[in-house]
Every structure is written in structure tokens, then in C-alpha cells.
Write an enzyme that holds these catalytic residues in place. Structure first.
Site, PDB file in Angstrom:
ATOM      1  N   GLU A 128     -31.403  10.789  33.365  1.00 57.99           N
ATOM      2  CA  GLU A 128     -30.691  10.028  34.393  1.00 57.99           C
ATOM      3  C   GLU A 128     -31.558   8.931  35.005  1.00 57.99           C
ATOM      4  O   GLU A 128     -31.645   8.777  36.218  1.00 57.99           O
ATOM      5  CB  GLU A 128     -30.178  10.971  35.486  1.00 57.99           C
ATOM      6  CG  GLU A 128     -29.196  11.994  34.943  1.00 57.99           C
ATOM      7  CD  GLU A 128     -28.559  12.882  36.005  1.00 57.99           C
ATOM      8  OE1 GLU A 128     -29.203  13.139  37.036  1.00 57.99           O
ATOM      9  OE2 GLU A 128     -27.414  13.295  35.782  1.00 57.99           O
TER      10      GLU A 128
ATOM     11  N   ASP B  17     -23.684  21.089  33.697  1.00 58.90           N
ATOM     12  CA  ASP B  17     -24.247  20.732  34.994  1.00 58.90           C
ATOM     13  C   ASP B  17     -23.626  21.534  36.136  1.00 58.90           C
ATOM     14  O   ASP B  17     -22.862  20.975  36.918  1.00 58.90           O
ATOM     15  CB  ASP B  17     -24.034  19.225  35.220  1.00 58.90           C
ATOM     16  CG  ASP B  17     -24.922  18.682  36.329  1.00 58.90           C
ATOM     17  OD1 ASP B  17     -25.776  19.435  36.814  1.00 58.90           O
ATOM     18  OD2 ASP B  17     -24.756  17.504  36.689  1.00 58.90           O
TER      19      ASP B  17
ATOM     20  N   GLU C  32     -22.757  21.516  44.984  1.00 55.03           N
ATOM     21  CA  GLU C  32     -22.353  20.187  44.513  1.00 55.03           C
ATOM     22  C   GLU C  32     -20.972  20.204  43.859  1.00 55.03           C
ATOM     23  O   GLU C  32     -20.136  19.351  44.141  1.00 55.03           O
ATOM     24  CB  GLU C  32     -23.396  19.665  43.513  1.00 55.03           C
ATOM     25  CG  GLU C  32     -23.007  18.335  42.892  1.00 55.03           C
ATOM     26  CD  GLU C  32     -24.075  17.772  41.947  1.00 55.03           C
ATOM     27  OE1 GLU C  32     -25.116  18.428  41.749  1.00 55.03           O
ATOM     28  OE2 GLU C  32     -23.851  16.673  41.416  1.00 55.03           O
TER      29      GLU C  32
HETATM   30  O1  GCW Z   1     -26.153  17.677  38.930  1.00 51.95           O
HETATM   31  C1  GCW Z   1     -26.743  16.442  38.711  1.00 51.95           C
HETATM   32  C2  GCW Z   1     -26.681  15.812  40.049  1.00 51.95           C
HETATM   33  C3  GCW Z   1     -27.838  14.879  40.349  1.00 51.95           C
HETATM   34  C4  GCW Z   1     -29.120  15.628  40.039  1.00 51.95           C
HETATM   35  C5  GCW Z   1     -29.123  15.987  38.564  1.00 51.95           C
HETATM   36  C6  GCW Z   1     -30.348  16.782  38.165  1.00 51.95           C
HETATM   37  C7  GCW Z   1     -31.262  15.510  41.091  1.00 51.95           C
HETATM   38  O2  GCW Z   1     -25.451  15.151  40.191  1.00 51.95           O
HETATM   39  O3  GCW Z   1     -27.747  14.543  41.695  1.00 51.95           O
HETATM   40  O4  GCW Z   1     -30.268  14.865  40.382  1.00 51.95           O
HETATM   41  O5  GCW Z   1     -28.015  16.778  38.273  1.00 51.95           O
HETATM   42  O6  GCW Z   1     -30.236  17.999  38.131  1.00 51.95           O
HETATM   43  O7  GCW Z   1     -31.381  16.207  37.883  1.00 51.95           O
END
Ligand code: GCW
Length: 719
Positions: free
Chosen positions: A305, A379, A407
Site C-alpha cells: 500500500e 483484510d 475497521e
Molecule cells: O486494513 C487495511 C487498512 C489500512 C491498514 C492496512 C494494513 C495500516 O485499511 O488502514 O494500514 O490494512 O494493515 O497495513
């Protein structure tokens, strides 16, 4: 009454309410007087003074906690000393002659385990809390207090316990400007601008709370890291926090930005094989240890990311991790290297990418590297199968990463008890080393004989007065710690003790509230992502439903990528007829999910694209089943509301109302999820929501038009 007297009485009332308001700050460490007279008398007759044998900061916090707890719970004035009297609680390590001399056995307890037993010392009947180290004594002291809080009799004593995992760590996604990525409980706890001068009482209470559930490590900054955290200016502050945590057995770790040598070291590259870069990290790590001699190590999000990593220099994850590991090794530090990677350029099902990238490096990481793997391959969704890396890297210690902050689980407003989610993953059988090779046995090292083991929980803690925002979110912090200590414990046992300590021991309260907690995760799955749906939430902030989203920068950020709704059906084919993500699992696991007809229905749309008219086990078609589940979810939230309303007389007003109001928000959000998702999927199924259900009050266009600008936990932070 005279005016003045009235004013005084009013003021006094106000003060009284304020002083005794139950705002959740005390978490599960409330230590209020035991209301059960008989129990109280029984305890008082067997518990005397606290004798601390030996001297250390950890022993002294253990002694203080016992004094605090016993004076609250039993109302007996306590002080600590070294004198042993009749019914003393004697705490100290096995090395204390008075304890060792009783013949008590602690050999099997390891470094952190504890033993609690009645023994006579110099003719006096005592309760001994001991272990091989001060930390063990501290954990035993908390355990003992928890028994009293739950009004347990002494039948369980003697009791011995030691943790199944070594590193039991919280990951704070806290930015240096005090915003918290995906945090829903206010700002970060860490007041960087006031450190090191000002030590907030919260730091101490945070450490106490963690110690009380066995958490022994904390990564204080976001994995989307800012390199400044590694500068001297901040290391001084980091030291101050580490000094607070140390007596409580908590080691401090930092997230490291891979490009730090460029950003703060003024080097031209961060190539892990460049000698200058390696030297820079070595010196930097030595410097960190000069401030924090027991520094735990580094957590790294690399090439994920947008974060930089070794691949920027055509090097591998192993090259990157090993460079840091070598610099940390002389100090006994470790690297936690995250496996959360996926690339838009690779036209492969996103859930396969982490395995594809990491499996080839099995055996190439130094022995102080743990690869930190999220519980599922996508995720932190409401439900995912376990991550296929568990069991697939026999030569590498894998660390589990759970997300406590909600989240994707209703964020700050929904009551979702996560222990069942965690247990589902921990108990899943990978079959990697034959039947019974559960994920838990992979991470605790018993399946593949690793000695370095660990688990991480992405923190749900902020500076809200009650720490976690939702009063019930505290249970997720608690449950995480308890499962990290012993993954064999059940969600129910853990909920039971949490309720007793946090709210009440009254069985007519504990029973129903526990049921509500235990079913809350499945309820959320019903109204959010039933039958194996996933990743259909709002863009960016991830708040609310948005299954229609298809415009985000990369294909695999878009909900449409995941549900694949079309005129024929719904779901993502990941069996051999589709992306064959299943090939990453052991044959026994593949077999469970491969065929549509035997695939467990909770994973149906995760592994299959299923026709709208497909007959489910209930006899309903897929479409009707979806409708059924979404409506069921909403009804279940309504049942939670009713149940909670009945507890009014059993809970203090403040927390009762807090939960009541949040449940009402949750009900609205559940209806929103249900309506938005069903109206949208109906445009593909071309089928109506059956008329016996109350029809959505808005159109699909209305739900699509909703915009949320300033939703908490969403990026825009400057790290
Ligand atoms: O779940 C996603 C999140 C990001 C997060 C990423 C990760 C810290 O939306 O906010 O960043 O995973 O785990 O690296």
C-alpha cells in the site's frame, strides 16, 4: 431549606454523582466492594496482609496492585511489607528462601508462568503467589485478584499457568500527530509533544490493564510509519514510555519505515544490501538500545500500500528483514515483518498474493524474524477463511495478526464481541502436519517446533474516557490478551469473566449479556456480509455499505471485484474452476470448499460464484437466503436492544445509556446495510425482496448518494 443549603445539597449531589459515575475508565479492574456478604466474610477470614519478598519495580507494582485490589474488594486496609503473618498473601519468586523452602515446584512454568498455592511458612498458613521471575509473580497477582472479582471460591487453588505464546503484542496504528488510523476511540494515547516531561496517568493504567491480561509488548506507532520516530528527538520520548511500561513486563517496539536511511539518514538509498545502509541501521539500532536497553524490536510494513521496501531495490523481503534482524540480534531484538502485501500490477486474485510472495522465502529468514500474517488472506473481514500461509512456512515462525479495532466490524458504534472470530481462526485445521495442525498450533510452535512464537492485535485503544469507545469494545482488548495467553480457552469463559469484572456478578445479568456477546459477531455477519460476501464496505473510510463501488484507483480496492454480481449469480470463484486460491491450502482443506454442494455455506460466496436460483440447505434459493439473512441480522440487533433494555436496573446509568444509544445506532446501521445491499443485488438477481418483509424505506439511489466526509479513523493524517 434555605437557598444556601439547597445549593450546597445540589453541589454535593453533583460531586457525588461525578465521583461515582461509572464511565468505564477502570475497565475490568474495578475492585468495588464485594456485595455478597457471605463471600466477603469467607475471603476476609482467609486473607491477611500482603508480604512482598524481594525487591524490584515489578514486585512492587504487583504488591501495590494487590493492596489496591484487596482494599477495594474486601475493604481491608492493607500495606505491603516483608512480614509474614497468619493468612498473609506472600508474593515473590521461587528464589525467595521462604517460598523456595516450602518445596513448591515452579520448574515447568517457564519465564512468565505463575503458581498460586496455600502453604505454611514458619507455621503460618499463607497464600503464595510465585513464579520463576518477577513477571510471573505479577501475572499471578492479577490472576488472583480476578478470582476475587469474579467471586470464585478457592477451589481452583493450587493453580499454575503459563502462556502458550511468547510475544503477546499490541500494534497501535497511532500517528505522531495523535490521529489513529482505523481508530474509533478518540486520539492516540501518546502525547508525544508532552513527552518525556509529562507522564500521563493513562500510560500507567494502560500498562496495568495490559499486564492484567498478560500482554507483554506494544508497538506504539503506526505501521504506515513516519521515519521521524527513529530520530533522537523522539527516541527520548520513546524511552520515557518504555520506562513506564517496564515494571509491568511490557517491552516497547517500534514500527520502522524502510526508507528511514534516506529520510533521516541523508543516504541516497535504502537498499538493504548496500553497506552504508546496513551500517546506518546498525548504528541506529544501537542508538535505540542506548535509550531503551530492553527494546523489543521492529515491526515493518514493506512494499505494501505505497510503503517503501526492499523490492524498490529489486531485493527480497528476506533481504530487507534479515538486514534489520542482523542489527537487532546482538541486542536480542526481533523483527516482525508483515506479510500483508498485494500488488495491483499482478493480475492475480488478491487473496493469493501474500502466499505467493512469502512462501518461496521459507527458510531464508534469520532466526530472529517472525513473519506477521493477518488472520485471513484479505483484510480483517467479518468472516474470512484462515490465511493459507499458516502451515505453509514450516521453517519460519509466523505471528498472527488480529485486528481488535473494528475497521470492518462496525467501527466505533457496533457491539461485536470478537473472541468467536479469533477462535474460529485459531481452531481452524490447516492439516499441514496431519489432522489437528490447527492455526493455533502453528503459531504456538507446537506443530512445526518453533521456539520463537507470537501474536499481535491491532489496538482498539484511544483517549476516549473509556479507552475503547464502545463500552463492549473493551471486551475485545481483554479477550485478545486472554487468548494470547491461552488459546484453548473458550469465547464463553472469557466473556463470562469479563462481564463479571466489568459489570456485575449477578447471574441474571451475566447469562443473557453473555449470550448477546457470543452471538453478536454472527449477527453482524448476517446484516453486513452473509453467506461469504466480503469487502463491500464504503470507499476509503470503510464506513457503511457500498457494494456498488467500482471507481477506486485499483481494481482490488473495489467491492465489485469481490462480489462479482452478474445476471447469473453472485460470489468469487476461488476453487479450481476459478482463481484456484484453494490450491494454497492442504488437500484436506481444499476438499472442504472445492465443491459447491458441500462447501460450508458461511464461505459459499467466498469460494464460489453461485446462481441466484441455487438451492441452499434451508431449501431457499440463494436470493431468498440472502434476503433471509439480512433481515435476520436486523431482527437480531433488535433482540439485542430488548435484552439490554431489560438490564436497566442492573447497570449504572451512564454505561447503560451509552450502550443503549449505541445499540440504537447499530440498529439503524444494520437496516442501512440490509437495504443498501439487497436493493443493489436485486438489480442483478432481478428478483424482488419477498413481500412478507418490511420493504426498504429508501431507493437504491438514495443509499448510493450518501457521502461521509469526516469519518473517524480515516487516513489524512501525515502519520
Ligand atoms: O486494513 C487495511 C487498512 C489500512 C491498514 C492496512 C494494513 C495500516 O485499511 O488502514 O494500514 O490494512 O494493515 O497495513
Amino acid at each position: 431549606m434555605k437557598k444556601k443549603t439547597v445549593a450546597f445539597v445540589l453541589l454535593a449531589c453533583l460531586f457525588f454523582t461525578a465521583a461515582f459515575a461509572e464511565d468505564g475508565y477502570r475497565l475490568w479492574l474495578r475492585y468495588d466492594r464485594i456485595p455478597n456478604g457471605q463471600m466477603l466474610a469467607a475471603y476476609r477470614s482467609r486473607i491477611g496482609s500482603v508480604a512482598v519478598l524481594g525487591q524490584s519495580p515489578t514486585l512492587s507494582v504487583a504488591g501495590d496492585e494487590l493492596v489496591k485490589g484487596l482494599s477495594g474488594l474486601l475493604g481491608i486496609r492493607q500495606t505491603t511489607g516483608a512480614t509474614i503473618g497468619e493468612h498473609s498473601i506472600v508474593i515473590g519468586t521461587i528464589a525467595a528462601p521462604a517460598i523456595g523452602g516450602t518445596g513448591i515446584e515452579t520448574r515447568g512454568l517457564g519465564e512468565e508462568g505463575f503458581l498460586i498455592a496455600f502453604r505454611k511458612i514458619a507455621g503460618k498458613q499463607c497464600l503464595i503467589i510465585t513464579g520463576n521471575t518477577d513477571k510471573g509473580v505479577l501475572y499471578g497477582s492479577f490472576y488472583f485478584l480476578q478470582q476475587l472479582q469474579q467471586q470464585k471460591n478457592f477451589a481452583s487453588i493450587p493453580v499454575a499457568s503459563s502462556p502458550k505464546l511468547q510475544l503477546r503484542v499490541l500494534n497501535h496504528w497511532d500517528n505522531m500527530n495523535r490521529s489513529v488510523e482505523r481508530g474509533y476511540a478518540g486520539f492516540s494515547l501518546w502525547k508525544w509533544h508532552l513527552l518525556p516531561g509529562y507522564i500521563d496517568q493513562r500510560y500507567i493504567d494502560y500498562a496495568r490493564a495490559n499486564a492484567s491480561i498478560g500482554i507483554n509488548g506494544t508497538v506504539v506507532n503506526n505501521v504506515n510509519a513516519n521515519a521521524l520516530m527513529l530520530t533522537k528527538e523522539y527516541l527520548v520520548k520513546v524511552k520515557a514510555l518504555a520506562d513506564v511500561f517496564r515494571p509491568y513486563g511490557i517491552r516497547l517496539y517500534l514500527s520502522a519505515k524502510f526508507s528511514a536511511p534516506i529520510e533521516i539518514g541523508r543516504l541516497k538509498t535504502a537498499d538493504p544490501l548496500d553497506p552504508e545502509v546496513r551500517d546506518w541501521w546498525k548504528k541506529k539500532i544501537d542508538e535505540i538500545y542506548s535509550y531503551v536497553p530492553d527494546f523489543g524490536g521492529l515491526l515493518v510494513k514493506a512494499n505494501s500500500e505505497g510503503q517503501p521496501g526492499p523490492q524498490n531495490y529489486r531485493r527480497t523481503h528476506a533481504d530487507g528483514a534479515n538486514m534489520l534482524a542482523e542489527a537487532l540480534a546482538p541486542h536480542n531484538g526481533i523483527v516482525m515483518w508483515r506479510a500483508f502485501v498485494y500488488s495491483n500490477e499482478v493480475p492475480v486474485d488478491r487473496t493469493k498474493q501474500s502466499y505467493n510472495e512469502f512462501k518461496p522465502f521459507d527458510g531464508q529468514f534469520r532466526n530472529n524474524v517472525l513473519v506477521q500474517v493477518k488472520n485471513g488472506p484479505l483484510d480483517f473481514q467479518p468472516r474470512e477463511p484462515f490465511h493459507p500461509l499458516f502451515g505453509a512456512m514450516p521453517k519460519t515462525p509466523l505471528m498472527m495478526e488480529f485486528q481488535l479495532t473494528q475497521e470492518y466490524l462496525g467501527q466505533g458504534t457496533q457491539l461485536v464481541y470478537e473472541a468467536p472470530l479469533m477462535k474460529e481462526v485459531l481452531d481452524a485445521d490447516t492439516y499441514a502436519y496431519g489432522k489437528g495442525s490447527t492455526v493455533a498450533r502453528v503459531i504456538d510452535g507446537s506443530a512445526d517446533r518453533h521456539t520463537l512464537t507470537g501474536i499481535a492485535g491491532v489496538s482498539n485503544i484511544g483517549d476516549d474516557r473509556n479507552w475503547c469507545g464502545h463500552p463492549f469494545a473493551q471486551a475485545n482488548w481483554y479477550a485478545y490478551g486472554k487468548l494470547a495467553w491461552d488459546h484453548n480457552r473458550s469465547s464463553e469463559q472469557i466473556a463470562d469473566e469479563w462481564i463479571r469484572m466489568t459489570f456485575s456478578n449477578d447471574p441474571s445479568f451475566v447469562g443473557p449479556v453473555k449470550q448477546m456477546m457470543l452471538s453478536s459477531r454472527e449477527t453482524m455477519v448476517h446484516y453486513m456480509t452473509p453467506v461469504g460476501l466480503h469487502h463491500i464496505m464504503g470507499d476509503g473510510h470503510h464506513y457503511g455499505p457500498s457494494p456498488w463501488s467500482d471507481k477506486l484507483g485499483r481494481a482490488d480496492w473495489n467491492p465489485v471485484y469481490y462480489h462479482k454480481a452478474d445476471s447469473l449469480g453472485l460470489g468469487f470463484a476461488r476453487n479450481s474452476k476459478g482463481t484456484n486460491a484453494l490450491e494454497q491450502y492442504a488437500p484436506e482443506v481444499r476438499k472442504i470448499y472445492e465443491d459447491l454442494s458441500d462447501c460450508p455455506e458461511e464461505y459459499l460466496l467466498w469460494f464460489h460464484h453461485v446462481g441466484w436460483n441455487y438451492r441452499m440447505r434451508s431449501g431457499r434459493t440463494l436470493w431468498n437466503e440472502l434476503c433471509f439473512r439480512y433481515y435476520q441480522g436486523v431482527e437480531e440487533v433488535r433482540a439485542m436492544q430488548q435484552l439490554w433494555n431489560q438490564t436497566k436496573s442492573q447497570v449504572d446509568e451512564e454505561r447503560f445509556n451509552h450502550v443503549r444509544m449505541l445499540l440504537s445506532v447499530q440498529e439503524k446501521e444494520a437496516v442501512w446495510w440490509r437495504n443498501a445491499c439487497l436493493l443493489y443485488f436485486a438489480t442483478f438477481s432481478k428478483k424482488p425482496i419477498p413481500t412478507d418483509y418490511a420493504q426498504p424505506e429508501h431507493t437504491l439511489d438514495y443509499y448510493k448518494s450518501l457521502r461521509f466526509q469526516f469519518v473517524p479513523g480515516n487516513g489524512n493524517n501525515g502519520n
